[in-house]
Scaffold this active site. Structure first.
Site, PDB file in Angstrom:
ATOM      1  N   ASP A 399       0.830  -1.224   0.000  1.00 36.19           N
ATOM      2  CA  ASP A 399       0.000   0.000   0.000  1.00 36.19           C
ATOM      3  C   ASP A 399       0.859   1.267   0.000  1.00 36.19           C
ATOM      4  O   ASP A 399       0.523   2.257  -0.642  1.00 36.19           O
ATOM      5  CB  ASP A 399      -0.969   0.092   1.190  1.00 36.19           C
ATOM      6  CG  ASP A 399      -1.097  -1.160   2.005  1.00 36.19           C
ATOM      7  OD1 ASP A 399      -0.980  -2.241   1.424  1.00 36.19           O
ATOM      8  OD2 ASP A 399      -1.315  -1.035   3.219  1.00 36.19           O
ATOM      9  N   HIS A 420      13.081 -17.372  -1.264  1.00 29.95           N
ATOM     10  CA  HIS A 420      14.040 -17.901  -0.282  1.00 29.95           C
ATOM     11  C   HIS A 420      14.015 -19.413  -0.427  1.00 29.95           C
ATOM     12  O   HIS A 420      12.932 -20.017  -0.490  1.00 29.95           O
ATOM     13  CB  HIS A 420      13.587 -17.477   1.116  1.00 29.95           C
ATOM     14  CG  HIS A 420      14.576 -17.761   2.205  1.00 29.95           C
ATOM     15  ND1 HIS A 420      14.919 -19.039   2.581  1.00 29.95           N
ATOM     16  CD2 HIS A 420      15.302 -16.931   2.998  1.00 29.95           C
ATOM     17  CE1 HIS A 420      15.811 -18.976   3.575  1.00 29.95           C
ATOM     18  NE2 HIS A 420      16.060 -17.694   3.836  1.00 29.95           N
ATOM     19  N   GLU A 433      18.475 -19.346   6.790  1.00 32.92           N
ATOM     20  CA  GLU A 433      19.702 -19.638   6.054  1.00 32.92           C
ATOM     21  C   GLU A 433      20.866 -19.884   7.034  1.00 32.92           C
ATOM     22  O   GLU A 433      21.869 -20.475   6.687  1.00 32.92           O
ATOM     23  CB  GLU A 433      19.985 -18.388   5.212  1.00 32.92           C
ATOM     24  CG  GLU A 433      21.002 -18.524   4.158  1.00 32.92           C
ATOM     25  CD  GLU A 433      21.009 -17.247   3.289  1.00 32.92           C
ATOM     26  OE1 GLU A 433      19.936 -16.748   2.899  1.00 32.92           O
ATOM     27  OE2 GLU A 433      22.102 -16.757   3.010  1.00 32.92           O
ATOM     28  N   ARG A 436      22.327 -23.312   7.181  1.00 34.10           N
ATOM     29  CA  ARG A 436      23.351 -23.676   6.191  1.00 34.10           C
ATOM     30  C   ARG A 436      24.672 -22.993   6.515  1.00 34.10           C
ATOM     31  O   ARG A 436      25.728 -23.604   6.432  1.00 34.10           O
ATOM     32  CB  ARG A 436      22.866 -23.326   4.780  1.00 34.10           C
ATOM     33  CG  ARG A 436      21.801 -24.296   4.284  1.00 34.10           C
ATOM     34  CD  ARG A 436      21.152 -23.825   3.000  1.00 34.10           C
ATOM     35  NE  ARG A 436      20.162 -22.799   3.236  1.00 34.10           N
ATOM     36  CZ  ARG A 436      19.956 -21.743   2.462  1.00 34.10           C
ATOM     37  NH1 ARG A 436      20.693 -21.565   1.384  1.00 34.10           N
ATOM     38  NH2 ARG A 436      19.028 -20.859   2.758  1.00 34.10           N
ATOM     39  N   ARG A 457      20.734 -16.831  -2.797  1.00 32.31           N
ATOM     40  CA  ARG A 457      19.393 -17.421  -2.701  1.00 32.31           C
ATOM     41  C   ARG A 457      18.813 -17.787  -4.054  1.00 32.31           C
ATOM     42  O   ARG A 457      18.120 -18.797  -4.183  1.00 32.31           O
ATOM     43  CB  ARG A 457      18.460 -16.450  -2.001  1.00 32.31           C
ATOM     44  CG  ARG A 457      18.812 -16.324  -0.561  1.00 32.31           C
ATOM     45  CD  ARG A 457      17.984 -15.303   0.125  1.00 32.31           C
ATOM     46  NE  ARG A 457      18.348 -15.347   1.529  1.00 32.31           N
ATOM     47  CZ  ARG A 457      17.897 -14.532   2.444  1.00 32.31           C
ATOM     48  NH1 ARG A 457      17.049 -13.584   2.112  1.00 32.31           N
ATOM     49  NH2 ARG A 457      18.275 -14.652   3.690  1.00 32.31           N
ATOM     50  N   HIS A 559       9.973 -14.195  -0.555  1.00 37.60           N
ATOM     51  CA  HIS A 559      10.548 -13.734   0.710  1.00 37.60           C
ATOM     52  C   HIS A 559      10.755 -12.223   0.766  1.00 37.60           C
ATOM     53  O   HIS A 559      10.486 -11.601   1.777  1.00 37.60           O
ATOM     54  CB  HIS A 559      11.881 -14.458   0.924  1.00 37.60           C
ATOM     55  CG  HIS A 559      12.537 -14.154   2.234  1.00 37.60           C
ATOM     56  ND1 HIS A 559      11.895 -14.352   3.436  1.00 37.60           N
ATOM     57  CD2 HIS A 559      13.759 -13.657   2.545  1.00 37.60           C
ATOM     58  CE1 HIS A 559      12.695 -14.006   4.431  1.00 37.60           C
ATOM     59  NE2 HIS A 559      13.829 -13.565   3.916  1.00 37.60           N
ATOM     60  N   HIS A 560      11.258 -11.641  -0.315  1.00 31.71           N
ATOM     61  CA  HIS A 560      11.600 -10.210  -0.245  1.00 31.71           C
ATOM     62  C   HIS A 560      11.325  -9.572  -1.599  1.00 31.71           C
ATOM     63  O   HIS A 560      11.652 -10.136  -2.635  1.00 31.71           O
ATOM     64  CB  HIS A 560      13.080 -10.052   0.109  1.00 31.71           C
ATOM     65  CG  HIS A 560      13.469  -8.643   0.472  1.00 31.71           C
ATOM     66  ND1 HIS A 560      13.555  -8.204   1.783  1.00 31.71           N
ATOM     67  CD2 HIS A 560      13.781  -7.571  -0.286  1.00 31.71           C
ATOM     68  CE1 HIS A 560      13.911  -6.924   1.807  1.00 31.71           C
ATOM     69  NE2 HIS A 560      14.050  -6.519   0.558  1.00 31.71           N
ATOM     70  N   ARG A 599      18.602 -10.124  -2.906  1.00 32.19           N
ATOM     71  CA  ARG A 599      19.116  -9.610  -1.634  1.00 32.19           C
ATOM     72  C   ARG A 599      19.899 -10.679  -0.888  1.00 32.19           C
ATOM     73  O   ARG A 599      19.493 -11.836  -0.842  1.00 32.19           O
ATOM     74  CB  ARG A 599      17.951  -9.142  -0.749  1.00 32.19           C
ATOM     75  CG  ARG A 599      18.436  -8.661   0.604  1.00 32.19           C
ATOM     76  CD  ARG A 599      17.362  -8.060   1.441  1.00 32.19           C
ATOM     77  NE  ARG A 599      16.339  -8.987   1.878  1.00 32.19           N
ATOM     78  CZ  ARG A 599      16.510  -9.925   2.819  1.00 32.19           C
ATOM     79  NH1 ARG A 599      17.688 -10.081   3.406  1.00 32.19           N
ATOM     80  NH2 ARG A 599      15.518 -10.716   3.144  1.00 32.19           N
ATOM     81  N   GLY A 602      20.658 -11.176   5.657  1.00 31.31           N
ATOM     82  CA  GLY A 602      21.319 -10.287   6.626  1.00 31.31           C
ATOM     83  C   GLY A 602      21.343  -8.845   6.165  1.00 31.31           C
ATOM     84  O   GLY A 602      21.617  -7.938   6.959  1.00 31.31           O
TER      85      GLY A 602
HETATM   86  O1  MEZ Z   1      17.852 -11.481   5.658  1.00 29.76           O
HETATM   87  C1  MEZ Z   1      17.140 -12.501   5.589  1.00 29.76           C
HETATM   88  O2  MEZ Z   1      16.227 -12.647   4.792  1.00 29.76           O
HETATM   89  C2  MEZ Z   1      17.453 -13.623   6.477  1.00 29.76           C
HETATM   90  C3  MEZ Z   1      18.583 -13.406   7.389  1.00 29.76           C
HETATM   91  C4  MEZ Z   1      16.750 -14.734   6.373  1.00 29.76           C
HETATM   92  C5  MEZ Z   1      17.132 -15.998   6.979  1.00 29.76           C
HETATM   93  O3  MEZ Z   1      17.305 -16.958   6.237  1.00 29.76           O
HETATM   94  O4  MEZ Z   1      17.282 -16.064   8.199  1.00 29.76           O
END
Ligand code: MEZ
Length: 624
Positions: A399, A420, A433, A436, A457, A559-560, A599, A602
């Site tokens: 929005d 992700h 993540e 890993r 990613r 995810h982003h 991205r 972190g």
């Molecule tokens: O920044 C992120 O999206 C992140 C740290 C995600 C994660 O896998 O923990």
């Protein structure tokens, strides 16, 4: 009176009344008058119990106590706390689920309803409609108004308040946190003292970055040469501490983002990252444990730990601290107040209109997040993501981007949407993540590794989608579980399958036992040798050799959203003619350009702290 304050008073009143009657298994008459009974519902973490006390005539809910449950305290737990106050306040079950915690909300309301019946009441007596803003339309005057109480919004608000300004935040949902509260991994920062507590083992990773960057992006060769010199100088000076540089952070972010990023924004991010860790310290958020994450050449992600030294989720840790810092700085947060319009006067932003509120301000900060929960918008902009689950909080629907466009803001990279690679598909829960980075591997349904697990990613997600069923299994061992309360939480929530041996785990997963056993033995040998001949992974952590072994089935999820409102490095919103819109600032996932086409894990927390602070300071300076 602010809604949040009402809620606090109600909770306090409720706690006083609840002390008279503890949890009961069935209807029990207390005080010779009221009756307490227990109801059960199903939330995000499974069964949850709630005790309800009804008055003797069964027409008043006197108290609600949340009992046994497996909800995440900061999300489902908070939602149940807010709903308890709303139900008691309105004497009605006709309340909206808390956005972002729908399962917990619905489970809670079902349990209250069941408890009312068990206490001899009728849930139909508690269904009256509750009006949105009991106090009617309100007009407020402030110096700075912030849209959104996620990480970027609260950081901006604290920074503006620290600069002496009166600040109001309008939050669309019933609770603070936005997507930030779901952030698990940590925050990237370069050249911090905390990195120096690590042993340097990253030569191979760094050399790999420098050679691939130079080959793939010749336009970055000057930056690569500068970093090579910094590294050579560090070695020549005796390799003291841990090697990192803001230039290397910039390079990793540009390479991760396929060099689509705005280099000025990336430079601002990297150059202010270490100071942002110190600023977080100053408000009480300590991110001092440093680990490896995908796409970073060195250990750079800063994480919080609990009293036992185990890593914990960064968002759940940091959001309540920022909320408290807002309180301490005198910032007013108004909840359940979705902003609908940016108010303009003579081309300048002069406030916002929200449901129930008009806020006149000298400057405006937009921090309402991206659009990862708006799956229609995602599919429109990137049709191949149609049908994917999302890790995003329900309120993250874009929005703010639309409101900014309506006042002339430009947008960038709108079709750059990240999936992700490790999302539990039944619940859409992000599996960090960090697993890993701390040593987990990925295997396919055939029990075989198929990629460098700590690659970027986009690369890991693409590799996963090419496997049988488009999914994979993350494998960890007991040593990893012992070091992380995050993994312990995944076990409690039922995401894991476990086995005492590799073969037993394979059997439980229905995959070839010999294949998984051979894969694990080969991986442990690679860790011992520090070389991964198969996939070129360069960060190893520890062998996965301590039983029991655990697997989590995962696949990619949205995810982003990397695209959004265009800003400059002062966090000013840029219009379609390339000029800043006076009085309008933006920070966090609502903005585009920082992360390019992908991205790095972190960098979202780094983004919201660095640019949130810049936006807040800029808005305060503009407000004079
Ligand atoms: O920044 C992120 O999206 C992140 C740290 C995600 C994660 O896998 O923990």
């Amino acid at each position: 009176m602010a809604k949040k304050f009402c809620v606090v008073l109600l909770i306090a009143a409720m706690l006083v009344s609840m002390t008279a009657c503890g949890p009961k298994d069935g209807p029990v008459s207390g005080d010779g008058e009221s009756v307490t009974a227990t109801g059960e519902g199903t939330g995000y973490g499974g069964a949850l119990k709630v005790d309800v006390t009804l008055s003797a005539d069964k027409k008043t809910i006197e108290a609600i106590t949340v009992g046994e449950n497996n909800e995440t305290p900061e999300i489902g737990g908070k939602a149940m706390e807010l709903l308890t106050a709303s139900v008691l306040d309105g004497q009605s079950l006709n309340v909206d689920a808390v956005s972002g915690a729908t399962l917990a909300s619905n489970g809670f309301l079902a349990a209250v309803s069941e408890a009312i019946k068990a206490a001899g009441g009728d849930p139909a007596d508690f269904q009256k409609a509750i009006s949105g803003n009991p106090e009617g339309e309100k007009t407020l005057d402030t110096d700075v108004v912030v849209v959104g109480a996620g990480g970027a919004g609260m950081t901006a608000a604290i920074a503006a308040a620290q600069a002496g300004k009166k600040v109001v935040i309008l939050e669309k949902t019933a609770m603070a946190g936005g997507n930030s509260i779901r952030s698990t991994g940590g925050m990237n920062a370069a050249k911090t003292d905390w990195q120096d507590t690590n042993e340097w083992k990253e030569s191979a990773g760094l050399e790999k970055t420098l050679s691939t960057a130079a080959e793939t992006y010749p336009e970055l060769s000057e930056l690569v040469a500068t970093i090579q010199k910094e590294y050579d100088d560090w070695k020549a000076a005796g390799s003291n501490g841990y090697f990192d540089s803001t230039n290397l952070f910039i390079l990793d972010t540009l390479v991760g983002g396929k060099n689509v990023n705005d280099p000025e924004l990336v430079t601002t991010l990297a150059e202010n990252s270490a100071a942002a860790i110190d600023w977080l310290d100053s408000v009480g958020a300590e991110l001092h444990n440093v680990g490896s994450f995908g796409g970073a050449s060195v250990k750079r992600i800063h994480r919080p730990v609990n009293a036992e030294g185990k890593t914990v989720s960064v968002g759940a840790y940091i959001v309540p601290i920022l909320e408290e810092a807002c309180n301490n700085a005198g910032v007013e947060i108004i909840y359940n107040a979705p902003v609908t319009e940016i108010l303009m006067d003579g081309g300048k932003a002069v406030g916002v209109k929200a449901e129930g509120y008009t806020v006149n301000a000298k400057s405006v900060v937009l921090a309402s997040g991206g659009f990862g929960a708006n799956l229609e918008m995602v599919a429109e902009l990137k049709p191949e993501l149609d049908g994917f689950v999302t890790t995003n909080a329900a309120g993250i629907t874009g929005d703010g981007i639309k409101m900014a466009e309506a006042v002339g803001a430009a947008t960038v990279d709108m079709d750059q949407i990240q999936i992700h690679p490790t999302v539990e598909q039944a619940t859409s829960a992000l599996i960090t993540e960090g697993l890993r980075g701390d040593g987990a591997i990925l295997v396919n349904a055939e029990g075989l590794r198929f990629c460098d697990e700590v690659g970027t990613r986009d690369a890991v997600s693409a590799a996963e989608l090419a496997q049988t069923g488009g999914s994979a299994y993350l494998i960890v061992d007991q040593k990893m579980v012992d070091a992380s309360s995050v993994i312990a939480g995944y076990i409690t929530k039922g995401y894991t399958t476990q086995g005492e041996t590799y073969a037993e785990l394979a059997k439980a997963l229905g995959m070839p036992e010999d294949a998984l056993t051979a894969t694990m033995e080969k991986w442990n040998a690679a860790v011992a040798a520090g070389t991964d001949a198969e996939f070129g992974r360069t960060s190893f952590a520890n062998a996965l050799d301590t039983a029991p072994f655990y697997a989590i089935k995962i696949a990619p999820g949205v995810h982003h959203t990397m695209g959004g409102v265009k800003i400059n490095s002062s966090a000013e919103v840029i219009d379609t003619n390339g000029a800043p819109i006076p009085g309008l600032f933006a920070a966090g996932e609502i903005t585009g350009g920082v992360h390019g086409a992908n991205r790095l894990g972190g960098n979202a927390v780094a983004d919201f702290v660095v640019f949130g602070k810049i936006a807040g300071e800029g808005a305060a300076a503009y407000a004079k």
